[in-house]
Design a protein around this motif. Structure first.
Motif, PDB file in Angstrom:
ATOM      1  N   THR A   1      43.547 -38.549  23.593  1.00 51.23           N
ATOM      2  CA  THR A   1      44.116 -37.744  25.044  1.00 51.23           C
ATOM      3  C   THR A   1      46.121 -37.965  24.619  1.00 51.23           C
ATOM      4  N   THR A   2      46.222 -37.131  24.843  1.00 55.17           N
ATOM      5  CA  THR A   2      47.725 -36.907  25.072  1.00 55.17           C
ATOM      6  C   THR A   2      48.912 -38.396  25.993  1.00 55.17           C
ATOM      7  N   ASP A   3      47.746 -38.725  26.896  1.00 51.36           N
ATOM      8  CA  ASP A   3      49.148 -40.200  27.330  1.00 51.36           C
ATOM      9  C   ASP A   3      47.265 -40.523  28.391  1.00 51.36           C
ATOM     10  N   MET A   4      48.186 -41.912  29.086  1.00 49.93           N
ATOM     11  CA  MET A   4      47.183 -42.182  29.712  1.00 49.93           C
ATOM     12  C   MET A   4      46.723 -41.846  31.347  1.00 49.93           C
TER      13      MET A   4
ATOM     14  N   THR B   1      48.079 -39.285  21.373  1.00 48.59           N
ATOM     15  CA  THR B   1      48.815 -40.535  21.422  1.00 48.59           C
ATOM     16  C   THR B   1      48.165 -41.449  20.930  1.00 48.59           C
ATOM     17  N   VAL B   2      46.862 -41.143  22.407  1.00 49.92           N
ATOM     18  CA  VAL B   2      45.921 -42.313  23.130  1.00 49.92           C
ATOM     19  C   VAL B   2      44.970 -42.048  22.107  1.00 49.92           C
TER      20      VAL B   2
ATOM     21  N   LEU C   1      41.407 -32.035   8.429  1.00 42.28           N
ATOM     22  CA  LEU C   1      41.126 -33.068   9.272  1.00 42.28           C
ATOM     23  C   LEU C   1      43.094 -32.699  10.192  1.00 42.28           C
ATOM     24  N   VAL C   2      43.192 -33.203  11.166  1.00 43.47           N
ATOM     25  CA  VAL C   2      44.088 -32.735  11.697  1.00 43.47           C
ATOM     26  C   VAL C   2      45.029 -33.975  12.130  1.00 43.47           C
ATOM     27  N   ASP C   3      46.208 -34.352  11.727  1.00 42.60           N
ATOM     28  CA  ASP C   3      46.430 -35.312  12.310  1.00 42.60           C
ATOM     29  C   ASP C   3      46.553 -35.474  14.066  1.00 42.60           C
ATOM     30  N   PRO C   4      46.235 -36.530  14.480  1.00 45.63           N
ATOM     31  CA  PRO C   4      46.553 -36.122  16.042  1.00 45.63           C
ATOM     32  C   PRO C   4      47.927 -36.249  16.352  1.00 45.63           C
ATOM     33  N   ASP C   5      49.267 -37.065  15.788  1.00 42.83           N
ATOM     34  CA  ASP C   5      50.383 -36.811  16.300  1.00 42.83           C
ATOM     35  C   ASP C   5      51.326 -35.606  16.083  1.00 42.83           C
TER      36      ASP C   5
ATOM     37  N   THR D   1      36.987 -49.450  28.078  1.00 40.05           N
ATOM     38  CA  THR D   1      38.355 -48.890  27.525  1.00 40.05           C
ATOM     39  C   THR D   1      38.195 -50.102  26.461  1.00 40.05           C
ATOM     40  N   LEU D   2      38.680 -49.370  25.697  1.00 37.43           N
ATOM     41  CA  LEU D   2      39.695 -50.311  24.156  1.00 37.43           C
ATOM     42  C   LEU D   2      39.965 -49.262  23.478  1.00 37.43           C
ATOM     43  N   VAL D   3      41.742 -49.630  24.192  1.00 42.55           N
ATOM     44  CA  VAL D   3      42.796 -48.270  23.262  1.00 42.55           C
ATOM     45  C   VAL D   3      42.975 -49.226  21.968  1.00 42.55           C
ATOM     46  N   ALA D   4      43.423 -48.011  21.039  1.00 45.70           N
ATOM     47  CA  ALA D   4      44.075 -48.364  20.279  1.00 45.70           C
ATOM     48  C   ALA D   4      45.006 -48.705  19.610  1.00 45.70           C
ATOM     49  N   LEU D   5      45.526 -49.404  18.953  1.00 46.64           N
ATOM     50  CA  LEU D   5      46.969 -49.504  18.986  1.00 46.64           C
ATOM     51  C   LEU D   5      47.541 -49.078  17.761  1.00 46.64           C
ATOM     52  N   ASP D   6      46.519 -48.639  16.895  1.00 49.02           N
ATOM     53  CA  ASP D   6      47.291 -47.926  15.416  1.00 49.02           C
ATOM     54  C   ASP D   6      45.606 -47.686  14.952  1.00 49.02           C
ATOM     55  N   ARG D   7      46.001 -46.250  14.578  1.00 47.14           N
ATOM     56  CA  ARG D   7      44.797 -45.605  13.590  1.00 47.14           C
ATOM     57  C   ARG D   7      44.595 -45.914  11.870  1.00 47.14           C
ATOM     58  N   VAL D   8      44.122 -46.907  11.657  1.00 44.20           N
ATOM     59  CA  VAL D   8      43.966 -47.899  10.575  1.00 44.20           C
ATOM     60  C   VAL D   8      43.748 -46.487   9.540  1.00 44.20           C
TER      61      VAL D   8
END
Length: 154
Positions: free
Chosen positions: A113-116, A65-66, A56-60, A138-145
């Motif tokens: 994705t990398t950006d908008m 970032t999106v 499992l790779v950290d997307p950041d 589309t629902l954009v996530a504010l945080d990956r909880v």
């Protein structure tokens, strides 16, 4: 599928936390021999209970970032439309998860994705360029909880 007993379930819980856990450590935790644990893991892999061992790779870390949760509405629910959508979504790396659903929404996707700007281009390729897609939301996530993929093992 093979029937899972309590030992198999205990082993799966440990492997889902860390698939690199040494078999000796697993054996001690579940009160079996290392050889028995190895046989059980091999049997679960052979039966398809364990589908893969992945990282499992950290997307950041990859500048992804999106994260977007997307509802996709098809124009119709004919087999050909559904199959085209499944193939397209399955073959698109940015689509991390894809669910064919009921209740008015045809599919629910989790996309990174990398950006908008990259997301907007992806929506054109996945949705706007295909006449069989009626619309999407589309629902954009504010945080990956919570974003791990472990299955609850009863």
């Amino acid at each position: 599928m093979r029937a899972l007993d309590s030992f198999d379930r205990q082993i799966l819980r440990i492997l889902q936390r860390d698939s690199k856990t040494p078999q000796r450590t697993i054996a001690d935790a579940v009160n079996l021999s290392a050889a028995a644990v190895q046989r059980r893991i091999a049997a679960m892999e052979q039966a398809g209970v364990i589908r893969a061992n992945v990282a499992l790779v950290d997307p950041d870390a990859l500048a992804l970032t999106v994260t977007a949760v997307v509802e996709v509405f098809l124009r119709d629910e004919r087999t050909a439309s559904i199959d085209r959508a499944k193939t397209l979504f399955r073959e698109t790396p940015e689509v991390q998860q894809c669910y064919y659903t009921t209740g008015g929404t045809s599919f629910v996707l989790v996309i990174v994705t990398t950006d908008m700007r990259a997301y907007e281009g992806l929506t054109r390729r996945l949705f706007s360029d295909h006449e069989w897609v009626a619309s999407f939301r589309t629902l954009v996530a504010l945080d990956r909880v919570k974003s791990d993929t472990a299955v609850i093992v009863p």
